[in-house]
Design an enzyme around this catalytic site. Structure first.
Site, PDB file in Angstrom:
ATOM      1  N   HIS A 112       5.229   8.355  27.531  1.00 14.40           N
ATOM      2  CA  HIS A 112       4.215   9.543  27.373  1.00 14.40           C
ATOM      3  C   HIS A 112       4.808  10.906  27.688  1.00 14.40           C
ATOM      4  CE1 HIS A 112       0.213  10.957  28.854  1.00 14.40           C
ATOM      5  NE2 HIS A 112       0.864  11.880  29.407  1.00 14.40           N
ATOM      6  N   HIS A 147      -6.386  11.403  27.022  1.00  9.56           N
ATOM      7  CA  HIS A 147      -6.445  11.086  28.064  1.00  9.56           C
ATOM      8  C   HIS A 147      -7.211   9.620  28.171  1.00  9.56           C
ATOM      9  CE1 HIS A 147      -6.322  12.318  32.714  1.00  9.56           C
ATOM     10  NE2 HIS A 147      -4.861  12.371  32.284  1.00  9.56           N
ATOM     11  N   ASN A 148      -6.589   8.420  27.185  1.00 11.77           N
ATOM     12  CA  ASN A 148      -7.491   7.533  26.962  1.00 11.77           C
ATOM     13  C   ASN A 148      -7.437   6.331  28.145  1.00 11.77           C
ATOM     14  OD1 ASN A 148      -7.575   8.466  24.445  1.00 11.77           O
ATOM     15  ND2 ASN A 148      -5.602   7.660  23.717  1.00 11.77           N
ATOM     16  N   ARG A 152      -4.265  23.302  31.857  1.00  8.58           N
ATOM     17  CA  ARG A 152      -3.042  23.651  32.539  1.00  8.58           C
ATOM     18  C   ARG A 152      -1.610  23.952  31.222  1.00  8.58           C
ATOM     19  NH1 ARG A 152      -4.593  20.202  36.112  1.00  8.58           N
ATOM     20  NH2 ARG A 152      -3.077  18.698  35.673  1.00  8.58           N
ATOM     21  N   GLN A 212      -7.398   9.980  38.545  1.00  7.24           N
ATOM     22  CA  GLN A 212      -7.297  11.111  39.492  1.00  7.24           C
ATOM     23  C   GLN A 212      -8.587  11.520  39.274  1.00  7.24           C
ATOM     24  OE1 GLN A 212      -4.795  12.529  36.388  1.00  7.24           O
ATOM     25  NE2 GLN A 212      -3.753  10.830  36.346  1.00  7.24           N
TER      26      GLN A 212
END
Lengths: 927, 253
Positions: free
Chosen positions: A214, A277-278, A298, A431
């Protein structure tokens, strides 16, 4: 105390009515559903104050427990689990404290009363609510108990050393490090041979984060062997190479920062980034998509010396359930995933005050357990703010939300596959976002312009990645006990790798720190000095004990890259269609128009604020009835006089499954078509690539990556449209019934074009005073229907996948761009999913008009109307201009096919037969 | 003292302050953006401004009902200051979240004169957020709306915009500043012309003096004719509402 707020009448309780209508389908006995909100305060608060704050005197009643509104009625409560962020509770607590009430804990609970004359089976009800109204990973259903559980304080501080004389693979798995044996051996050698000691737990975690797929994208940067060819660094030899060869004068910063930067006008630059964001979205669609958007925003705030986000984009690839889920509990059904991710993007983007202006949704059964969620953000910045540089002895300053246990192991988790027990192991990886926290931080950072030397966001890997990256050249020392925490009990290692959202790191010259702190106070966002950029190494202290000490070089350059052996992707065998169509043209049209891929996305688009900031010129939907899709959206920044920003995209997993190279050409082509048909300028068009591929252990998947990246290079160099940024997400596969299912190779190309505002036009047909005609510009329509919407709907697996001669197509786009510049087109809409007929239909509904089409195509009419041959546009041109247009685009690439008429129907003449389709009827299927 | 000072009030989560300020400045105001916190610290600062605007957004996240925390702040921290502003005949505009704040703090419509909440804005009938352009009938008998055409178009974007009240027909006709209408110009209770199910098709109201306006549609999002959503020439009406405020202050204050 607990205060319960409940709507006075059934009538005011819209949510209750919606749930009743849904639940009645399976639970017939339920007569009524009522909802209420409970607020728990650990201390008593003045009731009058609370009433003003929580109760709408017109519509709500309230009760102080133990009083209840509906005695003897079955209810369930839904509330956040301990340790999960409760944004409403947090906001209330802060306000109460500011108003001088002493509370430590405020919780919000949603209560649902179910009215029935029969006994209600609570398990069944909870099953109904699950994934629809709550997510079991972060929320709890049942009765809320007033007991306050404080998270137990950690045991005495103890520095943990990890013994590496063991089964290294097992260790990697047990600690969820996602490192392979070679990498573990490398680490062992570094510690045992060079440092002559054991690593601490946080040292191992930090290396795992930094080396994760990542964060470091080791596959793309690796050498490849493919068809006897050795590729030293795939990324450098394809995507980057294209941009450097094109050497576009308006590119400012490429591939180095959080987002690519290009020139907008004499004072401002634009940056653009798209992320995926799989895996989090597969487990928690709402939170996953929301934090996906939050993260990419961000990235924009953290580009250069900060940009202001002005628009978001979102693209979803969703599965199709053909009955597999009946016996599978761990996969969330596709409809619920889509609802969840839409709500996630909506709530985060809208609350941030950033318009969501462009996107797409596509469906494929191989996304069932691994949906794709792409989130993009565009920013505008002063040109002088385009570059950052950390200076020695700068303060390391953390700004934004507090740190909790959220998202521990997100970076390493997203680099692995999803299995049936993903929900169990990785619940920490999910999250929950709080957009208001991020908005406050954004407002503060905008006012800090000029006061800091560098900025980056805490994304995957948390502080570990952010500080590690920023301090690569200067070194960094961090005092972990200074990091503000949401609650007690985090270990030093958790503080360091937590992926709590809404945090960023600034590099601040010591003399500016007080100013920065003041601005933080103004916007209610916390600003904390947590360390220094100095010392050449990365060093962490916790209560004066050194818990980590690593060489920056080993951390950033130590990751071993291995040659990957790639085999060609197994392409679909194209052959001429033999079977005869067993359906009529009418049936085919209704089926395609109402197919998930083609039908109107209005229900999604409407939920997004696409006009906040007052800069949106062309909206996702337009036309008088407000439902005609535009190819791109257009932004017109507040201070801009002439320049605007055209944003479009291209994606096609159906082609990806069949032929990776052709898919790559097709999606680049589609992205280009989308911006050009809206009035974009090819000479100022910039691209972003987002590769989502399957299991990198599969050599054919590696081959797909090689084929796709080279195809990107080939076509973009011809078009002279450079890549400015990109991202890859690999290992997108899931296990179902012990079988590994890889997603189809999927490439999202996002296109951004800087254009003149008077070049912009809407996509749909217009009734003109002077006579005008409808034309197809571009390639001749061929029998290219493999992977088309028509064939997917009828499950036909024959035919040819649309092919692109890149030389030819690039020429067509360049000439089309000339037409744009000379303002020769009245309207333009590209031909993509569903073929010509869908384009004609969408072009008609904008002004509620019709068209009369006359074609001499030698193809069967169904093939002509539904073929997805690339590089084609449907345009409207004044008859006076036809010669001029022909001169520019070339006779071969222009076909006059008909006229716009007032009667709202599509009439087609072909081989002496004529067909009529009422747009009103089609609209019913399209909606 | 210069009377052309306007104020845009920003809370955590307010997000339309910049474009609102952009229009105010271009109309001729000397505009300032102040946070709720800054105002609480020095409430007297409100006296500087002739025109106070609560812009759109999600103040404090709207987690406990839209606009509730700011309206609580007005009631418990700034009440006298707002009363003075109103007594001095100065103007207030609330857009979207700002409208919700004005209504819930009791400042609008305050027909009883005791500053209690009299009407409310609740969840849309669709129960979700929605962004679309609407056609509005204009009540031209207010300071903000005079010299607008009979009908205007503006975008709405909200989740809680359903206006409810218990006034009689005559009263609400008078308070109504904007009404949702269908294509033919008739007041509409049908979705989507009336996007949220508002009683009596109300999109915005004024108080009895006409100096306080609250509206769900966003005038600041129609500042340029190119922003119109289909190919028909329409003036950017949004600006006129702000210009009217300027004119009033110039001539009457």
């Amino acid at each position: 105390m607990i205060l319960e707020v409940v709507p006075k009448q059934d009538y005011f309780d819209s949510l209750g009515q919606i749930i009743k209508n849904e639940i009645k389908k399976s639970e017939h006995s339920i007569k009524k559903v009522r909802t209420s909100n409970l607020y728990f305060f650990d201390k008593d608060v003045d009731l009058n104050f609370l009433k003003d704050l929580l109760v709408d005197s017109i519509t709500d009643d309230f009760y102080i427990h133990p009083q209840h509104p509906f005695e003897n009625t079955f209810y369930i409560d839904i509330y956040y689990k301990n340790g999960v962020m409760d944004p409403a509770g947090e906001t209330l607590k802060n306000y109460l404290i500011k108003s001088s009430f002493q509370v430590n804990d405020v919780k919000t609970i949603r209560r649902f009363y179910l009215f029935s004359e029969e006994k209600i089976n609570s398990e069944k009800v909870i099953k109904f609510f699950k994934n629809r109204y709550f997510n079991p990973l972060v929320e709890q259903a049942g009765e809320f108990k007033e007991k306050i559980k404080f998270l137990s304080r950690d045991k005495e501080f103890e520095l943990k050393y990890i013994d590496l004389d063991c089964d290294l693979e097992k260790l990697s798995k047990d600690m969820v490090l996602s490192l392979n044996l070679e990498e573990m051996k490398m680490i062992k050698e570094y510690f045992y041979k060079k440092l002559k000691r054991k690593p601490t737990d946080v040292e191992l975690e930090t290396i795992a984060q930094t080396w994760s797929e990542h964060c470091v994208h080791k596959t793309f940067k690796s050498p490849f062997r493919y068809k006897n060819k050795r590729i030293k660094n795939l990324f450098k030899e394809t995507i980057m190479k294209s941009s450097y060869e094109i050497n576009h004068p308006d590119t400012v910063s490429l591939f180095t920062d959080n987002a690519g930067i290009i020139k907008f006008d004499q004072f401002n630059n634009i940056c653009f980034k798209v992320e995926t964001h799989n895996h989090p979205s597969a487990l928690e669609p709402y939170g996953g998509a929301g934090t996906g958007i939050g993260g990419v925003i961000r990235d924009i705030i953290g580009t250069g010396l900060s940009a202001k986000p002005i628009a978001n984009t979102d693209v979803f690839c969703i599965g199709i359930d053909e009955g597999e889920l009946a016996e599978n509990d761990f996969i969330i059904p596709p409809d619920e995933i889509l609802k969840g991710v839409v709500a996630g993007v909506r709530d985060y983007g809208n609350r941030m005050g950033i318009p969501t202006i462009n996107g797409a949704v596509c469906y494929h059964k191989k996304f069932l357990g691994n949906p794709l969620v792409f989130a993009g953000s565009i920013g505008i910045m002063k040109s002088r703010n385009s570059f950052k540089k950390v200076k020695q002895n700068d303060y390391i300053v953390l700004i934004g939300g507090r740190t909790g246990r959220d998202g521990i192991h997100g970076a390493t988790f997203s680099s692995t596959s999803l299995t049936e027990d993903s929900q169990e192991i990785s619940s920490g990886a999910v999250q929950i976002g709080n957009p208001i926290e991020e908005k406050k931080m954004l407002d503060a950072i905008m006012e800090m312009d000029g006061l800091f030397n560098a900025i980056t966001d805490c994304g995957a890997g948390g502080l570990s990645s952010a500080v590690g990256e920023m301090g690569e050249e200067t070194g960094a020392i961090v005092y972990l006990e200074k990091v503000p925490l949401k609650y007690e009990g985090l270990s030093y290692s958790e503080i360091w790798i937590s992926e709590s959202q809404e945090r960023m790191v600034l590099s601040v010259p010591p003399k500016n720190f007080e100013k920065i702190k003041k601005i933080g106070e103004k916007y209610n966002t916390e600003v904390t000095h947590i360390g220094y950029f100095k010392g050449k190494k990365l060093e962490l202290y916790y209560n004066e004990k050194n818990v980590l000490s690593l060489d920056m070089d080993f951390l950033h350059k130590g990751v071993p890259l291995y040659e990957k052996k790639a085999l060609p992707y197994i392409n679909f065998k194209e052959k001429k269609r033999k079977t005869k169509y067993k359906f009529s043209l009418d049936d085919a049209l209704l089926k395609v128009i109402s197919s998930k891929n083609v039908r109107s996305k209005e229900w999604i688009v409407r939920q997004y604020d696409h006009e906040v900031q007052s800069q949106t010129l062309i909206k996702p939907l337009g036309g008088k009835p407000n439902n005609s899709p535009n190819d791109s959206s257009v932004l017109y920044p507040l201070d801009s006089k002439e320049k605007c920003i055209v944003v479009g995209c291209g994606i096609n997993p159906r082609y990806g499954e069949l032929n990776v190279k052709k898919m790559t050409y097709a999606v680049i082509d589609e992205a280009i078509r989308n911006v050009l048909s809206q009035g974009g300028d090819l000479e100022h068009t910039f691209l972003l690539d987002n590769f989502c591929f399957g299991d990198v252990k599969n050599p054919h998947t590696l081959g797909a990556i090689v084929e796709s990246t080279f195809a990107c290079y080939d076509y973009t160099v011809k078009l002279k449209t450079p890549f400015i940024s990109g991202k890859d997400s690999l290992n997108n596969y899931f296990i179902m019934k012990n079988k590994e299912i890889e997603i189809p190779p999927t490439l999202l190309i996002s296109a951004l074009s800087i254009s003149d505002v008077d070049m912009i036009r809407s996509s749909y047909f217009k009734i003109t005073q002077k006579p005008s005609s409808i034309l197809i510009l571009g390639k001749e329509t061929k029998d290219e229907l493999a992977g088309s919407i028509l064939y997917s709907e009828y499950k036909i697996d024959e035919g040819f996948v649309p092919n692109i001669d890149i030389q030819e197509s690039a020429k067509i786009h360049k000439n089309f761009n000339e037409l744009n510049k000379r303002r020769l087109l009245i309207s333009a809409h590209d031909i993509s999913d569903g073929g010509l007929i869908v384009t004609l239909f969408e072009s008609c509904i904008g002004n509620d008009v019709g068209c009369e089409i006359n074609t001499d195509s030698k193809l069967e009419l169904i093939d002509f109307l539904f073929s997805e041959t690339q590089t084609r546009y449907v345009v409207q041109v004044y008859d006076d201009d036809l010669d001029y247009v022909e001169k520019i685009i070339g006779k071969k690439y222009m076909k006059i096919i008909g006229k716009v008429v007032k009667t709202p129907s599509i009439k087609i003449k072909h081989k002496r037969k004529s067909y009529t389709f009422e747009t009103k009827k089609l609209l019913k299927y399209y909606r | 003292m210069d009377k052309f000072y306007s104020l845009v009030i920003k809370a955590d989560g307010t997000n339309c302050e910049l474009e609102t300020s952009f229009i105010l400045k271009n109309v001729g105001f000397k505009n300032e953006i102040l946070t709720v916190g800054e105002i609480i610290q020095d409430p007297k600062i409100l006296e500087k401004f002739s025109f106070i605007v609560f812009p759109g957004g999600f103040s404090y996240g709207d987690y406990t009902g839209s606009g509730r925390i700011v309206s609580s702040i007005i009631k418990h921290h700034l009440f006298e200051n707002f009363q003075k502003h109103i007594k001095d005949g100065k103007l207030i505009l609330g857009i979207c979240n700002g409208f919700q704040i004005l209504v819930k703090s009791g400042l609008l419509p305050n027909t009883s004169g005791n500053w209690q909440q009299e009407v409310s804005l609740i969840f849309n009938d669709s129960f979700h957020y929605e962004d679309r352009w609407v056609k509005l009938l204009v009540n031209k008998n207010t300071i903000f709306t005079k010299n607008l055409p009979d009908y205007i178009y503006l975008p709405v974007a909200h989740g809680e915009g359903k206006f409810i009240h218990s006034f009689d027909k005559e009263k609400i006709e008078k308070l109504g500043a904007f009404f949702y209408v269908d294509e033919k110009g008739k007041k509409s209770m049908d979705y989507p012309q009336n996007p949220n199910g508002s009683f009596d098709s109300i999109a915005g109201i004024v108080d009895d003096t006409g100096k306080i306006l609250g509206m769900m549609p966003h005038p600041e999002r129609f500042r340029d004719e190119k922003q119109f959503y289909f190919d028909e020439k329409n003036d950017p009406y949004g600006i006129i509402i702000f210009e009217n405020a300027y004119r009033y202050i110039k001539e009457e204050l």
